[in-house]
Design a protein around this motif. Structure first.
Motif, PDB file in Angstrom:
ATOM      1  N   VAL A   1       0.839  -1.202   0.000  1.00  0.00           N
ATOM      2  CA  VAL A   1       0.000   0.000   0.000  1.00  0.00           C
ATOM      3  C   VAL A   1       0.872   1.250   0.000  1.00  0.00           C
ATOM      4  CG1 VAL A   1      -1.641   1.339   1.397  1.00  0.00           C
ATOM      5  CG2 VAL A   1      -2.024  -1.089   1.003  1.00  0.00           C
TER       6      VAL A   1
ATOM      7  N   THR B   1      -1.484  10.793   2.305  1.00  0.00           N
ATOM      8  CA  THR B   1      -2.390   9.657   2.083  1.00  0.00           C
ATOM      9  C   THR B   1      -1.669   8.316   2.161  1.00  0.00           C
ATOM     10  OG1 THR B   1      -3.603  11.107   0.584  1.00  0.00           O
ATOM     11  CG2 THR B   1      -4.184   8.798   0.544  1.00  0.00           C
TER      12      THR B   1
ATOM     13  N   TRP C   1      -2.743   5.410   5.006  1.00  0.00           N
ATOM     14  CA  TRP C   1      -3.237   4.075   4.663  1.00  0.00           C
ATOM     15  C   TRP C   1      -2.161   2.998   4.782  1.00  0.00           C
ATOM     16  CZ3 TRP C   1      -8.123   3.793   5.041  1.00  0.00           C
ATOM     17  CH2 TRP C   1      -8.939   4.844   4.660  1.00  0.00           C
TER      18      TRP C   1
ATOM     19  N   LEU D   1      -2.687   3.250   9.551  1.00  0.00           N
ATOM     20  CA  LEU D   1      -3.802   2.303   9.693  1.00  0.00           C
ATOM     21  C   LEU D   1      -3.344   0.925  10.180  1.00  0.00           C
ATOM     22  CD1 LEU D   1      -6.871   2.047   9.348  1.00  0.00           C
ATOM     23  CD2 LEU D   1      -6.418   1.149   7.072  1.00  0.00           C
TER      24      LEU D   1
END
Length: 124
Positions: A42, A65, A69, A73
């Motif tokens: 990711v 971003t 992510w 996360l």
């Protein structure tokens, strides 16, 4: 672990503490591995192929971003899973005490240390 089997057909009998520790280690390693296989692709896909200038950086709550992510996360998920695992799944096993250790009580420990101090004063 118990003593070696007498014949070749018998299996070793593992200690329950070892079995619990092995099971818990597999779960912790599994959580780590899932976070790894999430974070690396990711982060690569969201962060590497972008042409980044200060004007076009996409953010979520002020975090880029790809970092949100790809890093934040899985880190948050690992923290939540590990905390829940530790509070509700981990077992506290009775380890017993070693053969060369006797039970200690506070009075004998204090008396023993005061005797050592007294003998040290006598030596001077």
């Amino acid at each position: 672990m118990s003593a070696a089997p007498e014949s070749g057909n018998e299996q070793y009998e593992f200690d329950p503490v070892f079995l619990n520790s092995r099971r818990e280690a597999k779960i912790i390693f599994g959580v780590w591995f899932l976070c790894l296989i999430w974070a690396v692709p990711v982060s690569y896909l969201l962060g590497y192929h972008q042409t980044v200038t200060p004007d076009n950086v996409e953010t979520i709550v002020g975090i880029p971003t790809w970092a949100f992510w790809g890093l934040f996360l899985p880190w948050l998920a690992a923290d939540v899973i590990t905390t829940a695992f530790c509070f509700w799944y981990l077992k506290e096993d009775e380890l017993g005490h070693a053969d060369d250790e006797g039970p200690r009580d506070a009075e004998s420990h204090v008396a023993g240390s005061s005797n050592a101090v007294a003998s040290q004063e006598d030596a001077q």
